[in-house]
Every structure is written in structure tokens, then in C-alpha cells.
Design a protein around this motif. Sequence first.
Motif, short mmCIF file in Angstrom:
data_model
loop_
_atom_site.label_atom_id
_atom_site.label_comp_id
_atom_site.label_asym_id
_atom_site.label_seq_id
_atom_site.Cartn_x
_atom_site.Cartn_y
_atom_site.Cartn_z
N VAL A 113 68.84 51.10 46.42
CA VAL A 113 69.90 52.07 46.68
C VAL A 113 71.24 51.55 46.18
CG1 VAL A 113 71.25 53.16 48.52
CG2 VAL A 113 68.76 53.28 48.56
N ASP A 114 71.50 50.27 46.38
CA ASP A 114 72.73 49.66 45.87
C ASP A 114 72.76 49.71 44.34
OD1 ASP A 114 73.63 49.11 48.42
OD2 ASP A 114 72.90 47.04 48.42
N ILE A 120 75.09 55.26 39.10
CA ILE A 120 75.90 56.49 39.15
C ILE A 120 77.33 56.20 38.74
CG2 ILE A 120 76.79 58.30 40.65
CD1 ILE A 120 74.24 57.91 42.38
N SER A 121 77.90 55.14 39.27
CA SER A 121 79.30 54.83 38.97
C SER A 121 79.51 54.51 37.50
CB SER A 121 79.77 53.66 39.84
OG SER A 121 79.08 52.47 39.52
N ASN A 169 79.68 64.60 33.27
CA ASN A 169 79.21 63.39 33.95
C ASN A 169 79.79 63.25 35.35
OD1 ASN A 169 77.59 62.56 31.86
ND2 ASN A 169 79.11 61.20 30.96
N ASN A 170 81.04 63.63 35.52
CA ASN A 170 81.66 63.50 36.84
C ASN A 170 81.00 64.41 37.86
OD1 ASN A 170 83.89 61.55 36.41
ND2 ASN A 170 84.63 63.08 34.97
N LEU A 176 74.56 63.37 42.35
CA LEU A 176 73.65 62.25 42.56
C LEU A 176 74.12 61.32 43.66
CD1 LEU A 176 72.56 61.39 38.90
CD2 LEU A 176 71.52 62.94 40.57
N ASN A 177 75.42 61.25 43.90
CA ASN A 177 75.92 60.50 45.05
C ASN A 177 75.41 61.12 46.35
OD1 ASN A 177 77.49 58.20 44.31
ND2 ASN A 177 79.07 59.55 43.50
#
Length: 214
Positions: A113-114, A120-121, A169-170, A176-177
Motif C-alpha cells: 500500500v505504501d 500514484i504520487s 493524470n491529476n 486512485l488515492n
Amino acid sequence: MQAPKYQSLKDHVYDYIAQKIQDGTLLPNQKINEAEICKKLDISRTPTREALFQLSSDNLLDYIPRRGFIVKPFDSKEKLNASQIIGALDALAATLAADNLTDQDIKEMEAIVDKIQNDISQFEFSDYYKDQYKFHNVYIRQCDNPNVIEMLDSLKNSFIRQSYLSKDNNKLALVLNEVNTEHRQIIEYFKTKDKEKLEAILKYHWRIIDNEML
């Protein structure tokens, strides 16, 4: 590119093409270049053809006489059908696995998960796709039901048309977050062995990420 040890040449080709579809390198209706694959993987035509026909049987490719293999389009109804079945089976796998998970399994899911958060970032959405599959596979492999595992593998292969691709993407990252927050909640339900909540969240978790959300 050599096949991993103990993996057949056909399976090596199968996984290579499936991954290219998953990460968006190969798009719906795109023709498969057999000669290019043989050269890239340094594999003869026979196992390549065997893999292509298997991919066709698994609904990832269409075979068109005299034209060859193309990436199969996946319409919205097929996506919905697949997502509903995957959600139900994944929820079943989770409830079966709840009593079998070890502390190490929980730690592995937390680490994934991390990693997903970093994917994602960094807008590494193809990595996100692979890592979120790894997350679910931690508990699926502990469900002690080979039939469920086999059915999920097959269905997820056909579901990969829902690749995480977007021009924004944002906005995709925001969606996805939200999904990754659900991953963290799934871990908490495993810790408390709350099978009812595991079933509910996983049936919802495999919803379609469609154009309206992106």
C-alpha cells in the motif's frame, strides 16, 4: 529476453503480451506483430502462436483469418459483468483467507500500500496496476481454494481492458488515492477479522473506473 526459470515458453509469451495490454502499450483493435514478439523474446513461432491462441481463448485477443490476432475490444457491459463477478469472488477469497493471514502477510500488504501511494504520487500508473494486483494476491493465495484462485486469475486477465489510463493524470490520481484508501481499510478489516465488512468493501472495490470519474 529469456523466460524465467520453470516457466514454459508459451507462458512467457502469454505473460509478456498480457502485460503489454495491461499497461496500455497494446490498445484495443491493435494488431499483434508476431515476428516482432519472436525477435524481442528470442522465441520461435510455435510457442508464440500457442500463446496467442491461448490469449484468444481467454478473451484477450481476437483471431481474424488472414489478418491475424488483434487486441479484443472490451465494451462497457462486459466490463460491468466482469467487475461484478470479480468483486464477489474476491470478497469470497478474503473471507476464506481472514483466519489464515499471518502477521507477515499483513506487513506485506502494508508495504505494498505504501508502494502504491508512491506510484500514484509519481503518476506511475502501470506500476500502480501491478502493485494493486500484488496487494490482492497476498490474501487470495491464503484462501485455500484453488478453484477460486483460478477463476479470479482468468477473470482478471479478461478485465485488464480497464487499464488505468487517462489524459488527466491529476484526476486519475485522485480516484486512485480513494481506491488506495480502501486498500488500507481492507487491511484493518483483516486485522479485526471482520468478514462482513471485508465482503462489503471488496464487492464495491472492484467497481468500474469509467470516463465520468476521469
